[in-house]
Design a protein around this motif. Structure first.
Motif, mmCIF file in Angstrom:
data_model
loop_
_atom_site.group_PDB
_atom_site.id
_atom_site.type_symbol
_atom_site.label_atom_id
_atom_site.label_comp_id
_atom_site.label_asym_id
_atom_site.label_seq_id
_atom_site.Cartn_x
_atom_site.Cartn_y
_atom_site.Cartn_z
ATOM 1 N N LEU A 169 41.345 42.711 43.688
ATOM 2 C CA LEU A 169 41.238 44.167 43.824
ATOM 3 C C LEU A 169 42.611 44.764 44.086
ATOM 4 O O LEU A 169 43.490 44.128 44.662
ATOM 5 N N LYS A 178 43.733 38.799 46.001
ATOM 6 C CA LYS A 178 42.649 37.993 45.444
ATOM 7 C C LYS A 178 42.398 36.823 46.378
ATOM 8 O O LYS A 178 43.328 36.103 46.742
ATOM 9 N N ASP A 201 39.173 33.749 47.387
ATOM 10 C CA ASP A 201 38.015 33.090 46.780
ATOM 11 C C ASP A 201 37.161 32.374 47.826
ATOM 12 O O ASP A 201 36.580 31.331 47.553
ATOM 13 N N GLU A 261 26.178 45.448 52.731
ATOM 14 C CA GLU A 261 26.761 46.164 51.590
ATOM 15 C C GLU A 261 28.099 46.817 51.934
ATOM 16 O O GLU A 261 28.861 47.213 51.034
ATOM 17 N N THR A 284 37.180 38.580 47.435
ATOM 18 C CA THR A 284 37.325 39.737 46.551
ATOM 19 C C THR A 284 36.515 39.468 45.284
ATOM 20 O O THR A 284 35.946 38.394 45.103
ATOM 21 N N ARG A 285 36.469 40.448 44.381
ATOM 22 C CA ARG A 285 35.932 40.172 43.053
ATOM 23 C C ARG A 285 36.772 39.076 42.409
ATOM 24 O O ARG A 285 37.915 38.843 42.805
ATOM 25 N N GLN A 286 36.224 38.432 41.394
ATOM 26 C CA GLN A 286 36.925 37.323 40.757
ATOM 27 C C GLN A 286 38.299 37.750 40.233
ATOM 28 O O GLN A 286 39.266 36.986 40.269
ATOM 29 N N GLU A 287 38.385 38.975 39.742
ATOM 30 C CA GLU A 287 39.654 39.473 39.216
ATOM 31 C C GLU A 287 40.559 40.048 40.309
ATOM 32 O O GLU A 287 41.665 40.516 40.049
#
Length: 465
Positions: A131, A253, A255, A222, A126-129
């Motif tokens: 989703l 989240k 990583d 994408e 996911t994005r670092q923060e």
């Protein structure tokens, strides 16, 4: 020709035909099987090997340092009893989990309920923060398709089809729902979903999320979306909350990282045949495992059982007619690269494999085998069942073998898979509780003895052409 002479000729021809159709057995075979079982139940090294693999090395994800250490360890152990060892180079994918995943359900009153998830192997992060998004629950890929982009775009797709508890053969239950794990992200990504959550492949209700391999197929990069498994208890919880509140949100989240391919190895050891050295019998399991536990059932058990086959024959001073090999395959869990490379090299060398046996269904009590072979050969195999009856081995079924021996399929190769009792296997499969303490020593040793016995019979009698 008089009647008496005619009857004698027919009797002799019938006897010769019977000999051609089915091997002749004697007390030697029963005695040999008894020696095999006695040795494994009193002097086997399989449990100690598994202890080291599990507790000193741990989870052996393809491309990891633990996988490298497992290659070194098993090669060194096999050298102690094999006539020859080899490390067969193979390029394998590398994926790492990173920091532990985190997820929660957020209700309309903004209260949150933490849930247990884990990233699926091959997933993007996911994005670092993290989703957060609304959730839509589906039971199948077909249901997803029927909803279309309008209902899916911007949401997290929650695949919640459980394994069918009515299936006595638990691998059938697994096969009936694993498509949502493997292809779920690919299909949801086509409709603009932002992530997928998949119910763990597990027949019981517990708090362990079960990982496993997933694929994005031909989806453009994408459109790749994060994919995670949720424990069965939390899948039930999420479904219940969704029934009450369609607007709730889910936060996750993870990583994980997808790396490039790296070099690894299949580990091979052999005892040379004395009469037909160019005919090969192989026995094996996969050396890699997932990273959440230590891979004791999947497939540390199969690895050490396969090693034990060769050591048992060596210690019993059995001189095989054919060359018997142990092959520890790399990368079964997320690519099958090791199995394909082994089959490719065997074809290039024009090697004649007559029998290939795999153990990849856990270290539980053995029940028998499944075979991928002809009906003619199956009749011969079934004639061996009385030899296994004293050891409570009764399952001899036509159909299916193992993923790693599958690429060796050919007209004159018999493929087989050890079939232990499978009722508890998916309690541990790909989860953090697949650890050494979940394996029973005696059951593991019985499996190794059962495999050795079948290898002995195929070596002694060959196959029907």
């Amino acid at each position: 020709m008089n009647k008496i002479l005619y009857c004698c000729v027919i009797s002799l021809l019938g006897s010769a035909f019977a000999k051609a159709q089915s091997p002749q057995y004697s007390k030697i075979d029963s005695t040999m099987l008894r020696s095999i079982y006695n040795y494994n139940l009193t002097e086997s090294d399989s449990y100690e090997w598994l202890d080291y693999l599990s507790n000193n090395i741990g989870g052996r994800l393809s491309g990891s340092i633990q996988a490298e250490r497992a290659v070194d360890y098993t090669e060194n152990e096999i050298k102690k009893f094999a006539d020859r060892t080899e490390l067969q180079s193979v390029m394998v994918p590398k994926w790492s989990r990173g920091t532990p995943e985190f997820a929660y359900i957020q209700l309309n009153d903004l209260s949150t309920i933490n849930v247990n998830i884990c990233a699926l192997g091959g997933s993007i992060p996911t994005r670092q923060e993290g989703l957060k998004a609304p959730v839509i629950e589906v039971k199948s890929l077909e249901e997803l398709s029927s909803l279309g982009r309008e209902q899916i775009e911007g949401k997290i797709v929650f695949y919640n089809r459980p394994m069918d508890p009515k299936k006595i053969q638990t691998f059938e239950a697994y096969g009936g729902c694993v498509d949502q794990r493997y292809s779920g992200a690919e299909e949801a990504g086509k409709y603009g979903a932002v992530a997928v959550i998949v119910r763990s492949m597990n027949l019981r209700l517990d708090d362990y999320p079960h990982t496993g391999f997933m694929s994005y197929g031909d989806l453009p990069v994408e459109n790749f979306i994060p994919a995670a498994a949720i424990s069965t208890n939390d899948a039930e919880k999420l479904s219940a909350y969704l029934a009450l509140d369609k607007e709730l949100k889910f936060y996750l989240k993870q990583d994980c990282t997808v790396w490039g391919d790296v070099e690894s190895f299949n580990v091979i050891g052999e005892i040379k045949g004395t009469r037909y050295p160019d005919e090969y019998i192989i026995v094996g399991g996969h050396l890699d495992s997932w990273d959440l536990g230590d891979g004791s059932h999947d497939d540390g058990a199969g690895v050490v059982q396969s090693m034990q086959v060769l050591k048992t024959l060596k210690e019993l001073n059995y001189k095989p007619q054919r060359t018997i090999m142990v092959v520890l395959f790399m990368n079964e869990e997320n690519g099958l690269k090791g199995a394909r490379e082994y089959a490719k090299q065997a074809e290039l060398k024009n090697e004649k494999h007559i029998f290939a046996l795999e153990s990849d269904a856990g270290g539980f009590s053995p029940r028998g085998f499944s075979f991928d072979t002809t009906t003619k050969q199956m009749k011969v195999i079934e004639s061996w069942k009385p030899l296994f009856k004293p050891y409570l081995i009764h399952f001899f079924e036509l159909g299916g073998s193992g993923a790693d021996v599958g690429p060796l399929k050919g007209a004159n190769t018999v493929l087989a898979g050890l079939r232990p009792d499978s009722q508890r296997y998916f309690d541990f499969h790909h989860a953090a509780n697949d650890t050494f303490d979940a394996v029973n020593k005696r059951e593991l040793e019985l499996g190794a003895a059962t495999m050795t016995s079948l290898v002995y019979l195929f070596d002694k009698y060959g196959i029907e052409n």
